[in-house]
Design a protein around this motif. Structure first.
Motif, short mmCIF file in Angstrom:
data_model
loop_
_atom_site.label_atom_id
_atom_site.label_comp_id
_atom_site.label_asym_id
_atom_site.label_seq_id
_atom_site.Cartn_x
_atom_site.Cartn_y
_atom_site.Cartn_z
N ASP A 49 0.83 -1.20 0.00
CA ASP A 49 0.00 0.00 0.00
C ASP A 49 0.87 1.25 0.00
OD1 ASP A 49 -2.67 -0.93 -0.09
OD2 ASP A 49 -2.56 -1.52 2.01
N ARG A 50 0.92 1.90 -1.14
CA ARG A 50 1.59 3.20 -1.25
C ARG A 50 0.71 4.10 -2.11
NH1 ARG A 50 6.78 2.29 -5.32
NH2 ARG A 50 5.58 1.92 -7.22
N LEU A 51 0.95 5.38 -2.06
CA LEU A 51 0.10 6.33 -2.76
C LEU A 51 0.02 6.03 -4.25
CD1 LEU A 51 -1.57 8.96 -2.80
CD2 LEU A 51 0.58 10.20 -3.05
N ASN A 52 -1.20 5.98 -4.76
CA ASN A 52 -1.44 5.84 -6.19
C ASN A 52 -2.17 7.10 -6.65
OD1 ASN A 52 -2.73 5.23 -8.72
ND2 ASN A 52 -2.29 3.07 -8.35
N VAL A 53 -1.43 8.03 -7.23
CA VAL A 53 -2.01 9.31 -7.63
C VAL A 53 -3.05 9.16 -8.74
CG1 VAL A 53 -1.47 11.51 -8.75
CG2 VAL A 53 -0.15 10.78 -6.77
N PRO A 54 -2.78 8.36 -9.80
CA PRO A 54 -3.81 8.24 -10.85
C PRO A 54 -5.15 7.73 -10.32
CG PRO A 54 -1.72 7.45 -11.68
CD PRO A 54 -1.53 7.67 -10.22
N ASP A 55 -5.12 6.70 -9.46
CA ASP A 55 -6.37 6.17 -8.92
C ASP A 55 -7.03 7.17 -7.98
OD1 ASP A 55 -5.94 3.90 -10.36
OD2 ASP A 55 -5.63 2.56 -8.64
N THR A 56 -6.22 7.89 -7.20
CA THR A 56 -6.77 8.90 -6.29
C THR A 56 -7.55 9.97 -7.06
OG1 THR A 56 -5.09 8.58 -4.58
CG2 THR A 56 -6.13 10.75 -4.69
N LEU A 57 -6.98 10.43 -8.16
CA LEU A 57 -7.63 11.48 -8.95
C LEU A 57 -8.84 10.94 -9.71
CD1 LEU A 57 -4.48 13.34 -10.37
CD2 LEU A 57 -5.86 13.94 -8.36
N VAL A 70 -9.58 11.91 -0.30
CA VAL A 70 -8.84 10.83 0.34
C VAL A 70 -7.69 10.44 -0.58
CG1 VAL A 70 -8.97 8.43 1.08
CG2 VAL A 70 -10.84 9.98 1.60
N LEU A 71 -6.49 10.30 -0.03
CA LEU A 71 -5.34 9.85 -0.81
C LEU A 71 -5.27 8.33 -0.68
CD1 LEU A 71 -2.70 12.59 0.09
CD2 LEU A 71 -4.51 12.61 -1.64
N MET A 72 -5.36 7.66 -1.84
CA MET A 72 -5.57 6.21 -1.88
C MET A 72 -4.33 5.45 -2.32
SD MET A 72 -9.26 6.15 -3.81
CE MET A 72 -10.63 7.18 -3.25
N SER A 73 -4.27 4.19 -1.92
CA SER A 73 -3.17 3.30 -2.30
C SER A 73 -3.51 2.56 -3.59
CB SER A 73 -2.90 2.30 -1.19
OG SER A 73 -3.87 1.26 -1.22
N ALA A 78 -7.62 3.82 1.75
CA ALA A 78 -7.31 5.19 2.18
C ALA A 78 -6.03 5.20 3.00
CB ALA A 78 -8.47 5.76 2.99
N LEU A 79 -5.07 6.01 2.60
CA LEU A 79 -3.87 6.23 3.40
C LEU A 79 -4.07 7.42 4.33
CD1 LEU A 79 -1.16 5.70 0.63
CD2 LEU A 79 -1.92 4.06 2.36
N CYS A 80 -4.61 8.50 3.79
CA CYS A 80 -4.91 9.66 4.63
C CYS A 80 -6.02 10.47 3.99
CB CYS A 80 -3.67 10.53 4.86
SG CYS A 80 -3.06 11.37 3.40
#
Length: 235
Positions: A49-57, A70-73, A78-80
């Motif tokens: 689990d690490r930040l995935n910017v494309p999926d978050t957006l 929510v910033l997602m992995s 949800a990471l944060c």
């Protein structure tokens, strides 16, 4: 009332990392105009689990980071949560600066420039990652807090850096939904034509309990699912 547990000032052009327990809040404050904070996120105890910017957006129908997103992995966890900000736009499209971005400002080395040595965000982030047994394979698309890059209006729809977006005192707060490793660099945004890095203060504090009406939970169905997934990881 929140209690500040840790406060650290990251000089302009430097890097820092911190472990944050789930349920605590990280508040970043710009200590100068034009600040930038390139940020990587990892679940401390779940390596996948690490930040995935494309999926978050994509999941939240946005091209920028703002509250109450929510910033997602990679797994949609949800990471944060972005619980508040003085700015309604934080860049998540341009990535962190690399050595060629810094080389255009001329040669620089610690032997001559000491603490004013110009380093890219990549160099700083890698230095911090190595402290936690990680390396280049762990670099991922970042969020550039306090920076804005928008379409320039040319026929190709190119992204252009927006100067003067952040002022001294602008802030953003993040609530950790899992135990997190947060890696930060205050080197300038890769599209910033200036080398004028500003310091950023990072404060870790307690956070109030989260209710069912929490804005990040009610923002979108995808956000609520990501937060449920985080609770399942913690269970």
């Amino acid at each position: 009332m929140s209690e500040v547990l840790l406060s650290h000032e990251i000089p302009g052009g430097a890097a820092w990392s911190v472990l944050i327990r789930a349920g605590r809040e990280l508040r970043l404050t710009a200590l100068g105009a034009g600040a930038n904070c390139s940020t990587l996120l990892f679940a401390a105890h779940h390596p996948v689990d690490r930040l995935n910017v494309p999926d978050t957006l994509k999941a939240q129908m946005s091209a920028r980071i703002r509250p109450p997103m929510v910033l997602m992995s990679d797994r949609g966890t949800a990471l944060c949560s972005v619980t508040g900000s003085s700015l309604d736009w934080h860049d998540a499209l341009c990535g962190h600066s690399c050595d060629p971005h810094v080389a255009r400002f001329g040669p620089s080395a610690y032997t001559g420039d000491r603490n004013q040595w110009r380093r890219s965000a990549r160099a700083g982030l890698l230095g911090e990652l190595r402290k936690h047994g990680r390396g280049p394979a762990d670099l991922h698309a970042c969020v550039n807090f306090f920076s804005k890059a928008a379409t320039s209006g040319d026929p190709r729809g190119s992204l252009a850096f927006v100067p003067g977006h952040a002022a001294d005192g602008d802030w953003v707060s993040l609530r950790a939904e899992l135990d997190l490793l947060v890696v930060l660099s205050t080197s300038p945004h890769p599209l910033d034509p200036r080398w004028a890095p500003a310091a950023v203060r990072a404060e870790v504090s307690t956070a109030p309990p989260v209710g069912e009406d929490d804005p990040s939970r009610t923002f979108r169905a995808e956000s609520a699912r990501a937060l449920r997934a985080a609770r399942e990881v913690l269970a």
